[in-house]
Design a protein around this motif. Structure first.
Motif, PDB file in Angstrom:
ATOM      1  N   VAL A   1     -12.292   7.335  -0.680  1.00  0.00           N
ATOM      2  CA  VAL A   1     -11.947   6.237  -1.585  1.00  0.00           C
ATOM      3  C   VAL A   1     -11.204   6.857  -2.760  1.00  0.00           C
ATOM      4  N   VAL A   2      -9.901   6.583  -2.846  1.00  0.00           N
ATOM      5  CA  VAL A   2      -9.080   7.227  -3.872  1.00  0.00           C
ATOM      6  C   VAL A   2      -8.704   6.279  -5.002  1.00  0.00           C
ATOM      7  N   ALA A   3      -8.994   5.005  -4.853  1.00  0.00           N
ATOM      8  CA  ALA A   3      -8.818   4.035  -5.938  1.00  0.00           C
ATOM      9  C   ALA A   3      -9.730   2.863  -5.649  1.00  0.00           C
ATOM     10  N   LEU A   4     -10.294   2.297  -6.687  1.00  0.00           N
ATOM     11  CA  LEU A   4     -11.205   1.177  -6.495  1.00  0.00           C
ATOM     12  C   LEU A   4     -11.229   0.353  -7.776  1.00  0.00           C
ATOM     13  N   THR A   5     -11.193  -0.940  -7.623  1.00  0.00           N
ATOM     14  CA  THR A   5     -11.344  -1.837  -8.767  1.00  0.00           C
ATOM     15  C   THR A   5     -12.191  -3.022  -8.344  1.00  0.00           C
TER      16      THR A   5
ATOM     17  N   VAL B   1     -11.954  -4.139  -4.298  1.00  0.00           N
ATOM     18  CA  VAL B   1     -10.830  -3.681  -3.485  1.00  0.00           C
ATOM     19  C   VAL B   1     -10.737  -2.169  -3.625  1.00  0.00           C
ATOM     20  N   ALA B   2     -10.646  -1.481  -2.488  1.00  0.00           N
ATOM     21  CA  ALA B   2     -10.547  -0.023  -2.497  1.00  0.00           C
ATOM     22  C   ALA B   2      -9.324   0.417  -1.707  1.00  0.00           C
ATOM     23  N   ALA B   3      -8.740   1.517  -2.144  1.00  0.00           N
ATOM     24  CA  ALA B   3      -7.686   2.171  -1.383  1.00  0.00           C
ATOM     25  C   ALA B   3      -8.295   3.381  -0.687  1.00  0.00           C
ATOM     26  N   ILE B   4      -8.097   3.449   0.621  1.00  0.00           N
ATOM     27  CA  ILE B   4      -8.665   4.522   1.436  1.00  0.00           C
ATOM     28  C   ILE B   4      -7.546   5.459   1.866  1.00  0.00           C
ATOM     29  N   GLU B   5      -7.722   6.729   1.649  1.00  0.00           N
ATOM     30  CA  GLU B   5      -6.767   7.729   2.132  1.00  0.00           C
ATOM     31  C   GLU B   5      -6.996   7.911   3.629  1.00  0.00           C
TER      32      GLU B   5
ATOM     33  N   ARG C   1      -2.315   0.396  -9.405  1.00  0.00           N
ATOM     34  CA  ARG C   1      -1.597  -0.879  -9.418  1.00  0.00           C
ATOM     35  C   ARG C   1      -1.784  -1.610  -8.092  1.00  0.00           C
ATOM     36  N   PHE C   2      -1.816  -0.886  -7.003  1.00  0.00           N
ATOM     37  CA  PHE C   2      -1.989  -1.487  -5.681  1.00  0.00           C
ATOM     38  C   PHE C   2      -3.312  -2.226  -5.563  1.00  0.00           C
ATOM     39  N   VAL C   3      -4.432  -1.573  -5.932  1.00  0.00           N
ATOM     40  CA  VAL C   3      -5.731  -2.223  -5.757  1.00  0.00           C
ATOM     41  C   VAL C   3      -5.910  -3.378  -6.744  1.00  0.00           C
ATOM     42  N   LYS C   4      -5.372  -3.228  -7.954  1.00  0.00           N
ATOM     43  CA  LYS C   4      -5.500  -4.306  -8.934  1.00  0.00           C
ATOM     44  C   LYS C   4      -4.701  -5.534  -8.512  1.00  0.00           C
ATOM     45  N   ALA C   5      -3.482  -5.305  -8.017  1.00  0.00           N
ATOM     46  CA  ALA C   5      -2.654  -6.423  -7.576  1.00  0.00           C
ATOM     47  C   ALA C   5      -3.297  -7.148  -6.401  1.00  0.00           C
ATOM     48  N   SER C   6      -3.869  -6.389  -5.471  1.00  0.00           N
ATOM     49  CA  SER C   6      -4.541  -7.002  -4.331  1.00  0.00           C
ATOM     50  C   SER C   6      -5.734  -7.836  -4.794  1.00  0.00           C
ATOM     51  N   ALA C   7      -6.496  -7.309  -5.761  1.00  0.00           N
ATOM     52  CA  ALA C   7      -7.653  -8.048  -6.277  1.00  0.00           C
ATOM     53  C   ALA C   7      -7.220  -9.356  -6.939  1.00  0.00           C
ATOM     54  N   LEU C   8      -6.107  -9.330  -7.649  1.00  0.00           N
ATOM     55  CA  LEU C   8      -5.623 -10.547  -8.307  1.00  0.00           C
ATOM     56  C   LEU C   8      -5.184 -11.591  -7.285  1.00  0.00           C
ATOM     57  N   ARG C   9      -4.489 -11.169  -6.234  1.00  0.00           N
ATOM     58  CA  ARG C   9      -4.069 -12.118  -5.187  1.00  0.00           C
ATOM     59  C   ARG C   9      -5.295 -12.754  -4.526  1.00  0.00           C
ATOM     60  N   TRP C  10      -6.274 -11.947  -4.267  1.00  0.00           N
ATOM     61  CA  TRP C  10      -7.517 -12.429  -3.645  1.00  0.00           C
ATOM     62  C   TRP C  10      -8.225 -13.416  -4.558  1.00  0.00           C
ATOM     63  N   LEU C  11      -8.268 -13.098  -5.833  1.00  0.00           N
ATOM     64  CA  LEU C  11      -8.946 -13.949  -6.800  1.00  0.00           C
ATOM     65  C   LEU C  11      -8.326 -15.345  -6.854  1.00  0.00           C
ATOM     66  N   VAL C  12      -7.009 -15.428  -7.016  1.00  0.00           N
ATOM     67  CA  VAL C  12      -6.389 -16.745  -7.184  1.00  0.00           C
ATOM     68  C   VAL C  12      -6.447 -17.549  -5.890  1.00  0.00           C
TER      69      VAL C  12
ATOM     70  N   ALA D   1       0.841  -1.197   0.000  1.00  0.00           N
ATOM     71  CA  ALA D   1       0.000   0.000   0.000  1.00  0.00           C
ATOM     72  C   ALA D   1       0.875   1.246   0.000  1.00  0.00           C
ATOM     73  N   PRO D   2       0.599   2.214  -0.851  1.00  0.00           N
ATOM     74  CA  PRO D   2       1.346   3.480  -0.804  1.00  0.00           C
ATOM     75  C   PRO D   2       1.184   4.148   0.557  1.00  0.00           C
ATOM     76  N   ALA D   3       2.189   4.892   0.942  1.00  0.00           N
ATOM     77  CA  ALA D   3       2.184   5.558   2.252  1.00  0.00           C
ATOM     78  C   ALA D   3       0.917   6.393   2.425  1.00  0.00           C
ATOM     79  N   GLY D   4       0.323   6.270   3.620  1.00  0.00           N
ATOM     80  CA  GLY D   4      -0.867   7.058   3.938  1.00  0.00           C
ATOM     81  C   GLY D   4      -2.163   6.465   3.437  1.00  0.00           C
TER      82      GLY D   4
END
Length: 286
Positions: A208-212, A198-202, A238-249, A147-150
């Motif tokens: 919600v600053v990113a969501l996929t 998957v969402a990234a929360i500031e 990239r962070f939320v997409k990568a997390s979604a892929l890990r969760w999926l598999v 996760a990016p800082a913050g």
């Protein structure tokens, strides 16, 4: 040639038409079978479907559906068997629909449909590229994205948690209401979809600053489709997409392919996660 509404007796010929046209115009598109086409027709969608016949053979087809809230615009598709093209069949089907304002999404760039549509007064209004990831051959180490800082991650299935609903409405459906979010969720449930979000929360603001999302349809259980529904800087995307892929598999090892459509020319093209561009799709309007 005669043009009439599609009937049960036409389903086999209609399926054969779509299969033959897809093999020529869209070889990278989804695999079609008679069974899949028939299954799609069994799910009422309110569309008008016409077929053109010559000597009893289905040689062309057209479909029209009201474009959501824009009741003056119809989404249309026109398909002619490759062996019967350049004989005015597609134009006759288009005229038979009798519509003034039309849009057609999913016209494959470089296919016969592109110059045909432009010659009949359509113009290109938008373009997306479809990218795919083959899970078995993917380098999953590329998905180890912190996760990016913050920022922190939130995940959910089925429905947005109540404590995030207002933030999701603001980020995903600007100008809309919570009822729209809940309505979309209800449609997915009704259709038997298996969603993961998957969402990234500031952390400083709770925004919600990113969501996929990833959605698996019971009609195609080995394919997950993902969308970019909240625009975000590349690191958050990239962070939320990568997390979604890990969760999926981890939870759906039966899924073999992930598909995404993004705006053509988008600099964040998912290639760093293993996605490969397979085709460009145009939306044309008249």
């Amino acid at each position: 040639m005669e043009i009439n509404p599609l009937t049960e007796a036409d389903v086999g010929g209609y399926a054969d038409l779509l299969i033959a046209a897809g093999a020529v115009d869209d070889p990278s598109g989804p695999e079609l079978t008679r069974e899949r086409v028939a299954a799609g027709l069994r799910s009422p969608d309110g569309a008008i479907r016409l077929v053109a016949r010559r000597d009893g053979e289905v040689v062309g087809a057209a479909r029209a559906l009201a474009a959501g809230l824009n009741t003056e615009m119809s989404v249309v598709s026109v398909t002619v068997h490759p062996a019967w093209r350049r004989q005015g069949i597609g134009t006759a089907l288009l005229d038979a629909l009798g519509l003034d304002r039309m849009a057609s999404a999913g016209v494959v760039k470089g296919s016969a449909g592109e110059p045909w549509a432009l010659a009949r007064g359509f113009r290109v209004s938008s373009s997306v590229v479809e990218q795919r990831l083959q899970v078995a051959s993917a380098d999953q180490s590329w998905w180890d994205v912190p996760a990016p800082a913050g920022h922190r991650e939130e995940r959910w299935t089925d429905a947005v948690p109540e404590h995030l609903l207002a933030a999701v409405v603001e980020g995903r459906f600007r100008g809309s209401q919570a009822e729209m979010v809940r309505g979309c969720e209800a449609v997915v449930r009704k259709n038997g979809g298996d969603p993961r979000v998957v969402a990234a929360i500031e952390e400083a603001t709770g925004r919600v600053v990113a969501l996929t999302d990833l959605l698996i349809s019971p009609k195609l259980p080995t394919v997950a489709r993902t969308t970019d529904v909240v625009a975000a800087p590349p690191d958050l995307s990239r962070f939320v997409k990568a997390s979604a892929l890990r969760w999926l598999v981890a939870e759906r090892p039966d899924v073999t392919q992930v598909q995404v459509k993004i705006l053509a020319g988008d600099p964040e093209a998912n290639s760093s996660l293993g996605f490969v561009t397979v085709r460009e799709l145009l939306t044309v309007t008249r």
